[in-house]
Design a protein around this motif. Structure first.
Motif, PDB file in Angstrom:
ATOM      1  N   HIS A 260      53.828  66.380  78.587  1.00  0.00           N
ATOM      2  CA  HIS A 260      52.646  65.733  79.168  1.00  0.00           C
ATOM      3  C   HIS A 260      52.371  64.347  78.604  1.00  0.00           C
ATOM      4  CE1 HIS A 260      51.670  69.458  81.200  1.00  0.00           C
ATOM      5  NE2 HIS A 260      51.804  70.095  80.057  1.00  0.00           N
ATOM      6  N   THR A 261      53.274  63.838  77.766  1.00  0.00           N
ATOM      7  CA  THR A 261      53.008  62.574  77.093  1.00  0.00           C
ATOM      8  C   THR A 261      54.300  61.799  76.854  1.00  0.00           C
ATOM      9  OG1 THR A 261      51.260  63.726  75.885  1.00  0.00           O
ATOM     10  CG2 THR A 261      51.824  61.547  75.095  1.00  0.00           C
ATOM     11  N   VAL A 262      54.203  60.483  76.932  1.00  0.00           N
ATOM     12  CA  VAL A 262      55.288  59.601  76.517  1.00  0.00           C
ATOM     13  C   VAL A 262      54.770  58.854  75.287  1.00  0.00           C
ATOM     14  CG1 VAL A 262      56.740  57.643  77.145  1.00  0.00           C
ATOM     15  CG2 VAL A 262      56.174  59.376  78.862  1.00  0.00           C
ATOM     16  N   HIS A 263      55.526  58.924  74.205  1.00  0.00           N
ATOM     17  CA  HIS A 263      55.139  58.283  72.945  1.00  0.00           C
ATOM     18  C   HIS A 263      55.956  57.005  72.774  1.00  0.00           C
ATOM     19  CE1 HIS A 263      53.101  62.006  71.818  1.00  0.00           C
ATOM     20  NE2 HIS A 263      54.146  62.611  72.339  1.00  0.00           N
ATOM     21  N   VAL A 264      55.282  55.947  72.347  1.00  0.00           N
ATOM     22  CA  VAL A 264      55.921  54.648  72.167  1.00  0.00           C
ATOM     23  C   VAL A 264      55.576  54.154  70.767  1.00  0.00           C
ATOM     24  CG1 VAL A 264      56.131  52.308  73.093  1.00  0.00           C
ATOM     25  CG2 VAL A 264      55.550  54.189  74.636  1.00  0.00           C
ATOM     26  N   ARG A 265      56.592  53.613  70.061  1.00  0.00           N
ATOM     27  CA  ARG A 265      56.336  53.073  68.726  1.00  0.00           C
ATOM     28  C   ARG A 265      57.158  51.811  68.505  1.00  0.00           C
ATOM     29  NH1 ARG A 265      59.412  57.481  64.799  1.00  0.00           N
ATOM     30  NH2 ARG A 265      61.538  56.890  65.364  1.00  0.00           N
ATOM     31  N   ASP A 266      56.755  51.052  67.515  1.00  0.00           N
ATOM     32  CA  ASP A 266      57.441  49.826  67.110  1.00  0.00           C
ATOM     33  C   ASP A 266      58.712  50.211  66.367  1.00  0.00           C
ATOM     34  OD1 ASP A 266      58.301  47.485  65.824  1.00  0.00           O
ATOM     35  OD2 ASP A 266      56.273  46.831  65.359  1.00  0.00           O
ATOM     36  N   SER A 267      59.856  49.751  66.819  1.00  0.00           N
ATOM     37  CA  SER A 267      61.115  50.124  66.179  1.00  0.00           C
ATOM     38  C   SER A 267      61.275  49.516  64.790  1.00  0.00           C
ATOM     39  CB  SER A 267      62.311  49.729  67.054  1.00  0.00           C
ATOM     40  OG  SER A 267      62.379  48.327  67.198  1.00  0.00           O
ATOM     41  N   LYS A 268      60.525  48.456  64.496  1.00  0.00           N
ATOM     42  CA  LYS A 268      60.619  47.821  63.179  1.00  0.00           C
ATOM     43  C   LYS A 268      59.683  48.450  62.157  1.00  0.00           C
ATOM     44  CE  LYS A 268      59.691  43.911  64.808  1.00  0.00           C
ATOM     45  NZ  LYS A 268      59.271  42.532  64.897  1.00  0.00           N
ATOM     46  N   ASP A 269      58.674  49.183  62.608  1.00  0.00           N
ATOM     47  CA  ASP A 269      57.702  49.783  61.691  1.00  0.00           C
ATOM     48  C   ASP A 269      57.277  51.137  62.243  1.00  0.00           C
ATOM     49  OD1 ASP A 269      55.858  50.336  59.753  1.00  0.00           O
ATOM     50  OD2 ASP A 269      54.624  48.577  60.115  1.00  0.00           O
ATOM     51  N   ILE A 270      58.154  52.127  62.109  1.00  0.00           N
ATOM     52  CA  ILE A 270      57.924  53.431  62.732  1.00  0.00           C
ATOM     53  C   ILE A 270      56.801  54.226  62.076  1.00  0.00           C
ATOM     54  CG2 ILE A 270      60.262  53.565  63.643  1.00  0.00           C
ATOM     55  CD1 ILE A 270      60.919  55.506  61.356  1.00  0.00           C
ATOM     56  N   ALA A 271      56.320  53.783  60.928  1.00  0.00           N
ATOM     57  CA  ALA A 271      55.222  54.483  60.260  1.00  0.00           C
ATOM     58  C   ALA A 271      53.855  54.121  60.851  1.00  0.00           C
ATOM     59  CB  ALA A 271      55.231  54.169  58.764  1.00  0.00           C
ATOM     60  N   ARG A 272      53.786  53.054  61.609  1.00  0.00           N
ATOM     61  CA  ARG A 272      52.512  52.641  62.218  1.00  0.00           C
ATOM     62  C   ARG A 272      52.110  53.620  63.309  1.00  0.00           C
ATOM     63  NH1 ARG A 272      51.843  46.527  63.384  1.00  0.00           N
ATOM     64  NH2 ARG A 272      49.719  47.272  63.314  1.00  0.00           N
ATOM     65  N   PRO A 273      50.867  53.574  63.741  1.00  0.00           N
ATOM     66  CA  PRO A 273      50.415  54.467  64.818  1.00  0.00           C
ATOM     67  C   PRO A 273      51.225  54.274  66.092  1.00  0.00           C
ATOM     68  CG  PRO A 273      48.535  53.434  63.749  1.00  0.00           C
ATOM     69  CD  PRO A 273      49.769  52.764  63.205  1.00  0.00           C
ATOM     70  N   GLN A 274      51.343  55.349  66.844  1.00  0.00           N
ATOM     71  CA  GLN A 274      52.083  55.334  68.101  1.00  0.00           C
ATOM     72  C   GLN A 274      51.120  55.214  69.270  1.00  0.00           C
ATOM     73  OE1 GLN A 274      54.029  59.106  68.122  1.00  0.00           O
ATOM     74  NE2 GLN A 274      54.920  58.797  66.117  1.00  0.00           N
ATOM     75  N   LEU A 275      51.632  54.717  70.359  1.00  0.00           N
ATOM     76  CA  LEU A 275      50.896  54.689  71.613  1.00  0.00           C
ATOM     77  C   LEU A 275      51.342  55.902  72.410  1.00  0.00           C
ATOM     78  CD1 LEU A 275      49.144  53.230  73.766  1.00  0.00           C
ATOM     79  CD2 LEU A 275      51.264  52.098  74.508  1.00  0.00           C
ATOM     80  N   SER A 276      50.413  56.664  72.928  1.00  0.00           N
ATOM     81  CA  SER A 276      50.732  57.828  73.753  1.00  0.00           C
ATOM     82  C   SER A 276      50.113  57.643  75.126  1.00  0.00           C
ATOM     83  CB  SER A 276      50.188  59.106  73.110  1.00  0.00           C
ATOM     84  OG  SER A 276      50.771  59.310  71.847  1.00  0.00           O
ATOM     85  N   VAL A 277      50.944  57.796  76.158  1.00  0.00           N
ATOM     86  CA  VAL A 277      50.470  57.606  77.529  1.00  0.00           C
ATOM     87  C   VAL A 277      50.931  58.768  78.400  1.00  0.00           C
ATOM     88  CG1 VAL A 277      50.434  55.083  77.350  1.00  0.00           C
ATOM     89  CG2 VAL A 277      52.487  56.222  78.183  1.00  0.00           C
TER      90      VAL A 277
END
Length: 70
Positions: A36-53
């Protein structure tokens, strides 16, 4: 496309990294899909919060980019 499996908060996700990402500071994202979700993250800083849509929102985004996903 490189695939990485990572555990976060006890949930395992398979992340897909763009082939355009590089170790030399390339600006790219990684995407992991769930039911039910697609998760997106910064490839250079994977520890940062993710965007979920919602999957529908991700499809609309891909349609705006001309279908290019890598």
């Amino acid at each position: 496309m490189r695939v990485e499996t990572a555990k976060r908060r006890g949930i395992e996700r398979t992340w897909r990294k763009s082939s355009y990402s590089s170790g030399e500071g390339g600006q790219c994202v990684e995407v992991a899909t769930a039911l039910h979700t697609v998760h997106v993250r910064d490839s250079k800083d994977i520890a940062r919060p993710q965007l979920s849509v919602a999957p529908e929102a991700w499809v609309a985004f891909i349609d705006c980019t001309g279908g290019r996903t890598d």
